[in-house]
Scaffold this motif. Structure first.
Motif, short mmCIF file in Angstrom:
data_model
loop_
_atom_site.label_atom_id
_atom_site.label_comp_id
_atom_site.label_asym_id
_atom_site.label_seq_id
_atom_site.Cartn_x
_atom_site.Cartn_y
_atom_site.Cartn_z
N PHE A 120 0.84 -1.20 0.00
CA PHE A 120 0.00 0.00 0.00
C PHE A 120 0.88 1.25 0.00
N SER A 121 1.87 1.28 0.87
CA SER A 121 2.74 2.46 0.98
C SER A 121 3.54 2.68 -0.30
N TYR A 122 4.18 1.63 -0.77
CA TYR A 122 4.99 1.71 -1.98
C TYR A 122 4.13 2.01 -3.20
N GLY A 123 3.01 1.30 -3.31
CA GLY A 123 2.18 1.43 -4.49
C GLY A 123 1.51 2.78 -4.63
N VAL A 124 1.04 3.35 -3.53
CA VAL A 124 0.38 4.67 -3.59
C VAL A 124 1.38 5.72 -4.06
N ARG A 125 2.61 5.65 -3.56
CA ARG A 125 3.62 6.63 -3.94
C ARG A 125 4.06 6.47 -5.39
N SER A 126 4.25 5.25 -5.82
CA SER A 126 4.88 5.02 -7.13
C SER A 126 3.88 4.90 -8.28
N MET A 127 2.65 4.42 -8.04
CA MET A 127 1.72 4.13 -9.13
C MET A 127 0.51 5.06 -9.19
N ARG A 128 0.27 5.81 -8.15
CA ARG A 128 -0.87 6.74 -8.07
C ARG A 128 -2.18 6.09 -8.51
N VAL B 177 -7.77 3.20 -7.11
CA VAL B 177 -8.34 2.21 -6.19
C VAL B 177 -7.32 1.09 -5.99
N ILE B 178 -7.27 0.58 -4.76
CA ILE B 178 -6.47 -0.60 -4.44
C ILE B 178 -7.42 -1.76 -4.22
N VAL B 179 -7.14 -2.88 -4.87
CA VAL B 179 -7.89 -4.12 -4.66
C VAL B 179 -6.94 -5.12 -4.02
N THR B 180 -7.40 -5.77 -2.96
CA THR B 180 -6.53 -6.72 -2.28
C THR B 180 -7.33 -7.86 -1.68
N ASP B 181 -6.60 -8.93 -1.36
CA ASP B 181 -7.26 -10.12 -0.82
C ASP B 181 -7.33 -10.05 0.69
N GLU B 182 -7.48 -11.16 1.34
CA GLU B 182 -7.93 -11.30 2.71
C GLU B 182 -7.22 -10.40 3.73
N LEU B 183 -8.01 -9.56 4.40
CA LEU B 183 -7.51 -8.78 5.53
C LEU B 183 -7.50 -9.69 6.75
N MET B 184 -6.34 -9.76 7.42
CA MET B 184 -6.17 -10.76 8.47
C MET B 184 -6.09 -10.20 9.88
N PHE C 28 -5.88 -3.91 8.47
CA PHE C 28 -6.96 -2.92 8.56
C PHE C 28 -6.41 -1.50 8.66
N GLU C 29 -5.28 -1.34 9.35
CA GLU C 29 -4.65 -0.02 9.44
C GLU C 29 -4.13 0.44 8.08
N ALA C 30 -3.58 -0.48 7.30
CA ALA C 30 -3.10 -0.13 5.96
C ALA C 30 -4.26 0.35 5.08
N VAL C 31 -5.41 -0.31 5.21
CA VAL C 31 -6.60 0.10 4.46
C VAL C 31 -7.03 1.51 4.87
N ALA C 32 -7.09 1.76 6.17
CA ALA C 32 -7.50 3.07 6.67
C ALA C 32 -6.56 4.17 6.20
N ASP C 33 -5.26 3.90 6.22
CA ASP C 33 -4.28 4.90 5.79
C ASP C 33 -4.43 5.22 4.31
N ALA C 34 -4.67 4.19 3.49
CA ALA C 34 -4.82 4.42 2.05
C ALA C 34 -6.06 5.26 1.76
N ILE C 35 -7.17 4.92 2.41
CA ILE C 35 -8.41 5.67 2.18
C ILE C 35 -8.24 7.12 2.65
N ALA C 36 -7.56 7.31 3.77
CA ALA C 36 -7.32 8.67 4.27
C ALA C 36 -6.47 9.48 3.29
#
Length: 305
Positions: free
Chosen positions: A212-220, A223-230, A235-243
């Motif tokens: 999430f961190s690398y991809g948001v910065r490099s690919m802009r 939307v991010i699609v991802t598999d199972e949140l564990m 969940f924190e990574a999801v919240a940070d991306a949406i923010a």
């Protein structure tokens, strides 16, 4: 690729007596009967095809599991050890092997797996437009952040894969697919083995927090699609991306809203009201059966008949 993995007697029965489009899993455990998930139901596999009882089923001989794993790696366990150390291997055609055995550890954690005891061969399914019900609620006035919620084997991954196709084709958005365990796109040798759409960039085999961190910065991405949140970190990574202004669509294991609320880390995400669609699936009428869709406040928007 399946013909390189299985003994001829198994393959002959599958090819002559079964519809391969209904084959979901083949579970092979040393010295135990072969179990098959066919059309969403478990059977034993024998010379006559599907069996309800184990007495006449094929039995996995000593060394069979090892032979399957070694064949899947094209006789180079080292080349796939990054995946193998995490318990799986993705191969050509999008077939995915879950592997059990003895773990070998070092100071950094699990180094590899050896002395294989069982393998679960999972066969992917691409169902065009199976995500359209979900898509209609996720992409209404805007592209929303959403969770696809279902128990194991109820079609979450298949729906996520098709959502990638429809979001890139219909909504015309840039997608970052964080495919942590190579289940959605099943990248093999740098090529996605399964269709995830024309506007999708793929990061595989890494943690969600890193991707999430690398991809948001490099690919802009839009939307991010991802598999199972564990757990909490996911969940924190999801919240940070949406923010940060990026929509997120992810899957999570649960059957009901009550089960979802006991997942570690979910309550904090729910309280932020940044996930505005919850799509619940089941296998009641086969994998991918839509049951309910809820909004950010868990008010029902859709109820299956």
């Amino acid at each position: 690729m399946i013909e390189k993995l299985l003994p001829d007697e198994f393959l002959s029965v599958i090819r002559s007596r079964l519809d391969e489009s209904r084959l979901y899993e083949l579970r092979i455990r040393t010295a135990q009967p072969i179990v098959i998930d066919y059309g969403g139901r478990y059977y034993y596999l024998g010379k006559s095809g599907l069996l309800d009882e184990p007495e006449h089923a094929f039995t996995a001989s000593d060394g069979l599991v090892k032979n399957i794993v070694v064949s899947a790696t094209e006789y180079s366990l080292y080349s796939v050890n990054n995946q193998l150390s995490r318990g799986y291997i993705t191969i050509e055609g999008g077939i995915r092997l879950g592997v059990c055995g003895e773990t070998v550890k070092d100071a950094g954690g699990v180094k590899t797996i050896k002395d294989f005891t069982s393998v679960n061969i999972r066969f992917p399914h691409e169902i065009s437009d199976c995500s359209l019900t979900a898509f209609s609620y996720i992409n209404d006035v805007r592209l929303r952040s959403a969770l696809i919620v279902a128990p194991p084997g109820a079609g979450k991954t298949t729906v996520l894969r098709d959502l990638c196709c429809n979001i890139s084709k219909i909504a015309i958005k840039n997608i970052l697919l964080v495919d942590e365990r190579s289940e959605i796109a099943a990248v093999h040798a740098g090529v996605a083995q399964l269709n995830v759409g024309i506007g999708t960039d793929i990061i595989s085999n890494c943690t969600k927090s890193y991707a999430f961190s690398y991809g948001v910065r490099s690919m802009r991405p839009d939307v991010i699609v991802t598999d199972e949140l564990m757990g909490e970190e996911d969940f924190e990574a999801v919240a940070d991306a949406i923010a940060g202004g990026v929509a997120v669509i992810a899957s999570v294991h649960a059957s009901t809203p009550e089960e979802l609320f006991v997942r570690r880390g979910f309550k904090e995400l729910y309280d932020k009201k940044i996930i505005t669609r919850y799509v619940f699936l089941s296998d009641r009428n086969g994998p991918g059966t839509y049951e309910n869709v809820y909004d950010a406040d868990m008010k029902r928007l859709y109820l299956a008949s």
